[in-house]
Every structure is written in C-alpha cells, then in structure tokens.
Design an enzyme around this catalytic site. Structure first.
Site, PDB file in Angstrom:
ATOM      1  N   PRO A   2      27.534   7.000  73.642  1.00  0.00           N
ATOM      2  CA  PRO A   2      27.994   7.556  74.927  1.00  0.00           C
ATOM      3  C   PRO A   2      28.926   6.591  75.660  1.00  0.00           C
ATOM      4  CG  PRO A   2      25.621   7.783  74.689  1.00  0.00           C
ATOM      5  CD  PRO A   2      26.095   6.932  73.547  1.00  0.00           C
ATOM      6  N   GLU A   3      30.015   7.137  76.196  1.00  0.00           N
ATOM      7  CA  GLU A   3      30.991   6.344  76.927  1.00  0.00           C
ATOM      8  C   GLU A   3      30.933   6.749  78.397  1.00  0.00           C
ATOM      9  OE1 GLU A   3      34.767   6.519  74.813  1.00  0.00           O
ATOM     10  OE2 GLU A   3      33.742   6.783  72.910  1.00  0.00           O
ATOM     11  N   ARG A 112      17.187   5.453  66.929  1.00  0.00           N
ATOM     12  CA  ARG A 112      17.625   4.233  66.238  1.00  0.00           C
ATOM     13  C   ARG A 112      17.157   2.944  66.905  1.00  0.00           C
ATOM     14  NH1 ARG A 112      22.424   5.084  63.194  1.00  0.00           N
ATOM     15  NH2 ARG A 112      22.190   2.919  62.597  1.00  0.00           N
TER      16      ARG A 112
END
Ligand SMILES: [Zn+2]
Length: 357
Positions: A2-3, A112
């Site tokens: 995500p940016e 993750r």
C-alpha cells in the site's frame, strides 16, 4: 505494498469507527509485529487511552491517542485492518488486536508478517512523534507530502535539482517525497512522458513541472478512487477501484493507452518497472550506464507476438502480422485479468475471515 492513496483510504475508513473509542486492552500473537515494545508492556501502555485522531504520514497510519501517545501502523505487504465485534470469529492471521471499551476490536491481520506497529510519545507542541522525550522524531527523515497544498512546484524543483539519481529510484526514496511506491512512480512517469532511467539533472523546467503535476494528479485520483486493490490491499469499507485506471503498472505487453505500442518491463533496483519505450524516450546522455538494466527488458506478449508474427509470415496460422500481434496483446490482457480476479477473491475471503462485511 500500500502506498499513499491506499493508506489514506484506510485512515479515512477507520476514522469514524475509531475516534472517540477507548482502548481497554491488547492481544498480540506475533511479537515482532510490535516495533517498540514487548506484548505485555504494549498492552499495559495503551490500555485506558482514547483514540483522538486517525491520520497518515508517508505510508504509515498514525493513530493519535489521549495522553500524548500515538500508534504508527505500517501495513507493508499484506497488512489489513478491520473493526469488528469482539465475538466475531478470529482467523489465525490476526497478529494484533486492540480491544475497545464498547465491545468492538481493531484487528491487524497480516499473512506475511512484515507489518509493524509502533507506540510513541507525541510532542504536545509540534505534534511530532518521538521514541522517547527529547529523542529523534520518528518521521524526521521523511520528505514532504506530495498532496500538501503547501508543496509547490518550486519546492519540487529545488529538491530535484539537489539530486543526481535516476527518476524511478528517486521517486521511491521516502526522504525525497513521502508515500510514493512502485505503482504510482510508474504511473506518474508514464503520465509525464519521462523514462524511468532518466536522471534528475537532465530534466528541463517543463519536464520538472510535468512530473510535479503528474505525481499530484495520479495520487489525487487514486485517493478519490480508494486506492488500487492489487494483491492483498483492501480497506475496512472494501476494495478501491484505481487498479482499473492504471495505465502501465503490471500491464506488460498490453498496448500503451497513448500510442498503442506494447508496455515494457525492466528491473531497476530489484523493482519491476513498467513503461512505454516510445512515449518515454531516454535521452542519449542517460543511456550510458543504462544498458545492463535495459537488457532486463521483458516484452511480455510482444515476444510471443513476434513468434506469432513469424508464424503468420510463414502462413502457418492463417493470420496477418497485425492480427497475430492483436491476438498476443489480447492473451496478455486476459492473463492479467485472471490474476486480478484471483486477488479480488483472496481479498473477499480475507474480509470474511476477519469477520468483516
Ligand atoms: Zn506509448
């Protein structure tokens, strides 16, 4: 990962759910999710504090708590946040839970396990987060926010002219500008018609202005569309739609929306980079030193297309060269579409598993 637009969307979705809520406890099942404290110390420190604000700085969420404390949440590759009733079933990928006084929970799910949550003191005068009183600011080394009204083309020029590097790694450098990652760097460079391997020092004033405008336009549209739901990114109110508007990112082999030539992919600093080699020309002065990187170029469907074209030339397929190229581009688009649909299914499963609607 995500940016800026994705993290901004999560902040906006969380704000009405969390502001005013009081944290009464915390459960952590993966201690390395916590950046600053052990699970017990963390739970003890956050208990009793009320959420005063939910914001964002660069690619991190900032949850401001009463008593001059703040949480930072870095979603990294697969982090997701959900606010659900405490009785909702909890799936095994939830690493951290903040228990709220009203019977709800903020759950941080992270397959993750690269995500990080920090707890910091907040300077009441400046609002800066510090690891300890008098210590270095947590975001001290991060560059300006590109969507800030105060961030002008003059500021951008001054920062660019102090740099010598190539544009793609420069845009990814959080000390240069905050919040831009692989998706929006590729999109902004395509929109500005600048090659990702171009160096900052070869830009003319018109190039600098185009890049500034492209960065702001791409990020603003992405915020409006709730970000790009590619891979695992989803927000509490559901997926974004910017992925449908991405022109080059992960579209290797598909036709460039401007010139219809196939989108190319190269690897710069271990990051996939997507661009149009026709619309984004590399000036001769920047070609030196670029050859090794340009050799990594993947033509995607073009390679297949060329083989098809050869076959077409021999009459083996009964297709013209143009028909063969179109068939190859269609095949690339269909493959990309299947990948996108698989990710959407995974995100919907994640929301269901986290007990979110
Ligand atoms: Zn093009």
């Amino acid at each position: 990962m995500p940016e800026l637009p994705e993290v901004e969307t999560v902040a906006r979705d969380l704000r009405p759910r969390l502001v005013g809520a009081t944290i009464v406890g915390a459960r952590c099942s993966w201690s390395r999710t916590l950046r600053t404290h052990g699970p017990d110390a963390f739970a003890e420190l956050v208990a009793g504090h009320r959420v005063e604000a939910v914001g964002r700085r660069a690619k991190q969420l900032v949850v401001v708590l009463s008593g001059e404390l703040a949480l930072t949440i870095h979603l990294k590759m697969t982090g997701q946040l959900f606010v659900v009733p405490a009785e909702a079933p909890q799936d095994p990928y939830v690493r951290l839970v903040l228990e709220l006084a009203d019977g709800r929970e903020l759950r941080f799910r992270d397959i993750r396990k690269f995500g990080k949550v920090g707890l910091y003191e907040r300077d009441p005068l400046t609002g800066e987060l510090v690891a300890e009183a008098g210590g270095a600011a947590v975001f001290g080394a991060i560059g300006p926010e590109p969507l800030d009204e105060a961030f002008t083309v003059r500021d951008f020029r001054r920062r660019l002219r102090a740099r010598k590097g190539r544009l793609k790694p420069l845009l990814l450098d959080q000390a240069f500008l905050a919040g831009i990652g692989n998706i929006y760097a590729d999109e902004a460079l395509w929109q500005a018609r600048l090659h990702p391997l171009r160096t900052a020092r070869t830009l003319r004033p018109a190039d600098e202005r185009r890049l500034y405008q492209a960065i702001r336009a791409v990020l603003a549209e992405a915020v409006e569309r709730r970000g790009s739901s590619v891979d695992d990114y989803t927000a509490p109110d559901g997926d974004g739609s910017m992925q449908e508007r991405l022109q080059v990112y992960q579209r290797t082999g598909e036709p460039c929306p401007r010139c219809a030539r196939p989108i190319r992919r190269i690897v710069i600093g271990a990051r996939s980079t997507h661009f149009c080699s026709w619309c984004q020309r590399l000036p001769a002065g920047d070609r030196a030193g670029s050859r090794a990187i340009l050799r990594t170029m993947t033509r995607g469907a073009v390679r297949t297309g060329r083989r098809w074209s050869e076959l077409a030339g021999e009459g083996a397929l009964g297709l013209t060269r143009d028909e063969a190229a179109r068939a190859a581009a269609d095949a690339a688009a269909a493959r990309a579409d299947r990948t996108r649909r698989a990710a959407a299914t995974r995100r919907a499963a994640a929301r269901a598993a986290a007990g979110s609607p």
